[in-house]
Design a protein around this motif. Structure first.
Motif, short mmCIF file in Angstrom:
data_model
loop_
_atom_site.label_atom_id
_atom_site.label_comp_id
_atom_site.label_asym_id
_atom_site.label_seq_id
_atom_site.Cartn_x
_atom_site.Cartn_y
_atom_site.Cartn_z
N LEU A 608 43.49 32.96 30.43
CA LEU A 608 44.55 33.97 30.53
C LEU A 608 44.06 35.11 31.42
N PRO A 609 44.95 35.74 32.18
CA PRO A 609 44.52 36.84 33.04
C PRO A 609 44.08 38.04 32.21
N LYS A 610 42.88 38.56 32.54
CA LYS A 610 42.33 39.68 31.78
C LYS A 610 41.73 40.70 32.73
N THR A 611 41.71 41.94 32.26
CA THR A 611 40.96 42.96 32.96
C THR A 611 39.48 42.78 32.66
N ARG A 612 38.64 43.48 33.43
CA ARG A 612 37.19 43.41 33.19
C ARG A 612 36.83 43.93 31.80
N SER A 613 37.65 44.82 31.26
CA SER A 613 37.38 45.34 29.92
C SER A 613 37.90 44.42 28.82
N GLY A 614 38.48 43.26 29.21
CA GLY A 614 38.83 42.24 28.24
C GLY A 614 40.26 42.24 27.76
N LYS A 615 41.11 43.09 28.32
CA LYS A 615 42.50 43.13 27.87
C LYS A 615 43.32 42.05 28.56
N VAL A 616 44.05 41.28 27.76
CA VAL A 616 44.95 40.27 28.32
C VAL A 616 46.12 40.98 29.00
N MET A 617 46.40 40.59 30.23
CA MET A 617 47.45 41.27 31.01
C MET A 617 48.78 40.54 30.81
N ARG A 618 49.43 40.87 29.70
CA ARG A 618 50.70 40.20 29.37
C ARG A 618 51.76 40.46 30.44
N ARG A 619 51.67 41.61 31.08
CA ARG A 619 52.62 41.93 32.16
C ARG A 619 52.61 40.83 33.21
N LEU A 620 51.42 40.35 33.56
CA LEU A 620 51.31 39.30 34.58
C LEU A 620 51.74 37.95 34.03
N VAL A 621 51.45 37.70 32.76
CA VAL A 621 51.90 36.45 32.13
C VAL A 621 53.42 36.39 32.17
N ARG A 622 54.06 37.50 31.83
CA ARG A 622 55.52 37.54 31.82
C ARG A 622 56.08 37.39 33.24
N ASP A 632 50.57 45.08 40.88
CA ASP A 632 49.13 45.33 41.03
C ASP A 632 48.32 44.29 40.27
N VAL A 633 47.47 43.53 40.99
CA VAL A 633 46.61 42.53 40.35
C VAL A 633 45.14 42.87 40.56
N SER A 634 44.85 44.10 40.96
CA SER A 634 43.48 44.46 41.31
C SER A 634 42.55 44.49 40.11
N SER A 635 43.11 44.63 38.91
CA SER A 635 42.27 44.76 37.72
C SER A 635 41.81 43.42 37.15
N ILE A 636 42.33 42.31 37.67
CA ILE A 636 42.03 41.00 37.08
C ILE A 636 40.60 40.59 37.41
N GLU A 637 39.88 40.20 36.37
CA GLU A 637 38.54 39.66 36.61
C GLU A 637 38.61 38.18 36.98
N ASN A 638 39.54 37.44 36.36
CA ASN A 638 39.61 35.99 36.53
C ASN A 638 40.89 35.61 37.27
N ILE A 639 40.92 35.83 38.57
CA ILE A 639 42.14 35.65 39.36
C ILE A 639 42.66 34.23 39.29
N ALA A 640 41.75 33.24 39.09
CA ALA A 640 42.18 31.84 39.03
C ALA A 640 43.09 31.57 37.84
N SER A 641 43.05 32.44 36.84
CA SER A 641 43.90 32.24 35.67
C SER A 641 45.38 32.29 36.01
N LEU A 642 45.74 32.99 37.08
CA LEU A 642 47.16 33.08 37.47
C LEU A 642 47.69 31.72 37.89
N GLU A 643 46.86 30.95 38.60
CA GLU A 643 47.27 29.60 38.98
C GLU A 643 47.40 28.69 37.77
#
Length: 649
Positions: A608-622, A632-643
């Motif tokens: 799941l897409p998360k920030t470096r501080s570990g928060k799941v980015m539900r905004r991007l999931v939605r 803005d997707v700059s905060s994502i640590e694991n960009i591959a999760s979007l795919e």
């Protein structure tokens, strides 16, 4: 009614920093402390400054510690006080004969290790400060875009020494994200590194910095730390850190700063859209960070703190850097992935370095839980641990118990706390002197006048409401950089004169607080309101679920329908018939909450897409589910999760 599962020992209570403070002021228990500190915030924060031996070049006014003449939203603390946080972090301890104590113990992914004493950190910081003083003036912004190395911390302190304002940008951010922050802060100097390694792969940081500079016209000089021996193209703006550390003087006078002078700008993680530049100041943040480290996680000079949070986030700055240094303590700083080369790396480091205080985000705990079995854990002593800390997002019960029992051996309190970048640290926290129930975030931190309220701002007990703060605190952000209107809109427009934090919270019959997710993560189904966090917690109770993200999507009949993206534990992905598991998980939520909360759809993904501080980015999931722009997707640590969201199984 949930029972207490941990009660601190008499010795642990009596030896704590916060009990010492209470003894001085004749306070009997933590409930009396909270009541007194919330009623008389000026008394409390003045008392904290004295108790933790904060030194002022000129003491603040006794008659006016807090000034709200411009409104509570623009509160000023420690009026007329003159100070410098770097002096209290370094020079004060050296003058007290404690310069040989380790300030930083450091390790990177490749296994390199260093110990940096207070004297050595002071020397390094002064050399960088002297170089910066020829590039910037007091109040100018210096951006730090570096991996987790001692030189990054020295660069923060160097800015503080000369009165420059540091703005740390997480080194995993893209060139575009860096450029946005450089431009918004109007930074004059950028401090970066040639590169670093993550999971054994080279990350060419200087090249990313150069790309960002093509989109910026404010940066005049770039200091480059040659950390990983990676090749980069040198420009006319570049100055090598190695030259600075060889040539500059190891002494620099700390500039006298007003208590309200800016210390740093730190951008929020952007889980809700465009990042906000929060502004923190020397006096208020100094007293606050010391309090957070001393009273919440009970840091002492005999402790070694390991809280692997990047200094690009408030957790890293408040506890691992400023809080630890203000108390003359030691932090273990790690530059690398927590699960590389093996998923038990954190456990190995705890034993290798005899860590006493361990801080983790629930996301990191879930990752270790999924990958490390009990047999592996049994190979480690973990017997030096005395405090477990946790922050970043709502922690689920299975994660809490795993942390408490498997890592802490049921003898360490779980100091679960919650706050934010704009807060400067924690609003709510377990205290080391109180009995604990699973998943609680304890009580309001002393010095906060926090509450749970309804839509009319009336107190709520026995149910969920909004987390608010009725009085100012020293580390409250001094607005949003360049956007005062947005600051008022986000935090002060819901209720007049009351800080609206945006979290759902509740208080149980024993006065313990719990969080239930963000207000903007509410799903409305046929007139019923559900927090994403509640449905995620129900899913987490199933043995097959590692983590999940629940969002609401438009529905013509019900208003919104519930959709869950679920990450399975590796073993269960192979064991289960997935269509059957989907139905089982839907029934599981239905049994836990009610039929109306039953997810309409469940998709299985690997991450799941998360920030470096570990928060799941539900905004991007939605956004992915709706097929709309991500923003803005700059905060994502694991960009591959979007795919992965596009290709569930």
């Amino acid at each position: 009614m949930m029972d207490y599962v941990f009660i601190p020992s008499y010795d642990a209570v009596r030896s704590s920093n916060i009990a010492r403070f209470m003894d001085v002021y004749g306070i009997r228990d933590y409930k009396e402390l909270i009541e007194r500190a919330s009623k008389d915030i000026e008394w409390y924060w003045d008392a904290v400054s004295h108790d933790l031996n904060i030194e002022w070049f000129k003491h603040y006014s006794r008659d006016k510690i807090l000034d709200v003449s411009d409104g509570i939203e623009w509160a000023r603390w420690f009026v007329d006080g003159k100070c410098n946080i770097a002096y209290n972090c370094l020079e004060k301890h050296i003058k007290d004969g404690k310069g040989s104590r380790p300030a930083i113990v450091w390790e990177n992914e490749q296994g390199s290790r260093r110990i940096v004493t207070y004297s050595e950190l002071h020397s390094m910081s002064c050399r960088i400060a002297n170089a910066l003083s020829a590039m910037v003036e007091k109040g100018d912004v210096v951006c730090i875009y570096m991996p987790m190395v001692p030189e990054a911390i020295a660069s923060m302190l160097a800015c503080s020494i000369i009165g420059a304002v540091h703005s740390v940008v997480f080194s995993g951010f893209s060139a575009r994200a860096l450029a946005d922050r450089l431009n918004d802060a109007r930074a004059k100097v950028l401090i970066t590194a040639d590169g670093y390694y993550r999971r054994g792969k080279p990350i060419e940081l200087k090249n990313s910095a150069d790309e960002a500079l093509k989109m910026n016209d404010t940066v005049e000089r770039v200091i480059v730390h040659e950390y990983s021996n990676m090749q980069f193209e040198e420009s006319s703006k570049d100055v090598m850190m190695s030259s600075i550390l060889k040539q500059e003087s190891s002494h620099a006078e700390c500039v006298e700063m007003d208590a309200e002078d800016r210390l740093f700008i730190l951008y929020t993680s952007g889980t809700t859209g465009r990042p906000k530049g929060t502004v923190h100041v020397h006096g208020g943040f100094m007293v606050f960070a010391a309090q957070q480290a001393a009273y919440l996680v009970d840091m002492k000079d005999s402790d070694l703190l390991f809280w692997p949070a990047d200094i690009g986030w408030i957790t890293g700055q408040t506890w691992s850097v400023y809080g630890s240094l203000l108390l003359n303590c030691t932090s273990l700083i790690y530059d690398g992935a927590l699960d590389y080369p093996l998923p038990d790396r954190v456990l190995r480091m705890v034993d290798d370095y005899n860590v006493t205080i361990l801080g983790m985000a629930p996301t990191a705990l879930r990752a270790i839980m999924r990958a490390v079995d009990d047999e592996t854990i049994s190979r480690y002593r973990l017997d030096t641990l005395r405090i477990l800390a946790c922050t970043g997002e709502v922690i689920h019960e299975d994660e809490w118990f795993w942390y408490f029992k498997r890592i802490g051996k049921a003898r360490c309190p779980v100091i679960n706390l919650s706050g934010g970048t704009e807060v400067g640290g924690a609003i709510l926290s377990v205290l080391p002197i109180m009995p604990i129930k699973p998943c609680t975030v304890g009580i309001q931190v002393p010095g906060f006048d926090a509450d749970v309220v309804d839509d009319e701002c009336r107190p709520v007990r026995g149910g969920k409401g909004y987390l608010v703060i009725r009085k100012p605190w020293p580390a409250m952000t001094r607005g949003i950089l360049n956007d005062p209107a947005r600051y008022i809109e986000v935090y002060w427009s819901r209720f007049n004169g009351v800080w609206f934090h945006g979290d759902y919270a509740s208080i149980d019959e024993d006065g313990l607080w719990y969080l239930h997710g963000r207000v903007d993560d509410v799903i409305k189904v046929a007139g019923h309101r559900f927090s994403s966090a509640d449905i995620e917690a129900a899913l987490a109770m199933h043995e097959a679920v590692a983590e999940s993200a629940v969002v609401g999507l438009p529905d013509e009949l019900k208003g919104e329908r519930i959709v869950a993206y679920v990450v399975l534990k590796p073993l269960y992905r192979k064991m289960y018939d997935l269509p059957r598991l989907r139905d089982e998980l839907k029934r599981h939520v239905e049994n836990a909450i009610g039929k109306i909360a039953r997810p309409d759809s469940i998709y299985f993904v690997d991450d799941l897409p998360k920030t470096r501080s570990g928060k799941v980015m539900r905004r991007l999931v939605r956004a992915k589910a709706l097929g709309i722009k991500l923003g803005d997707v700059s905060s994502i640590e694991n960009i591959a999760s979007l795919e992965m969201l596009d290709n569930p199984y």
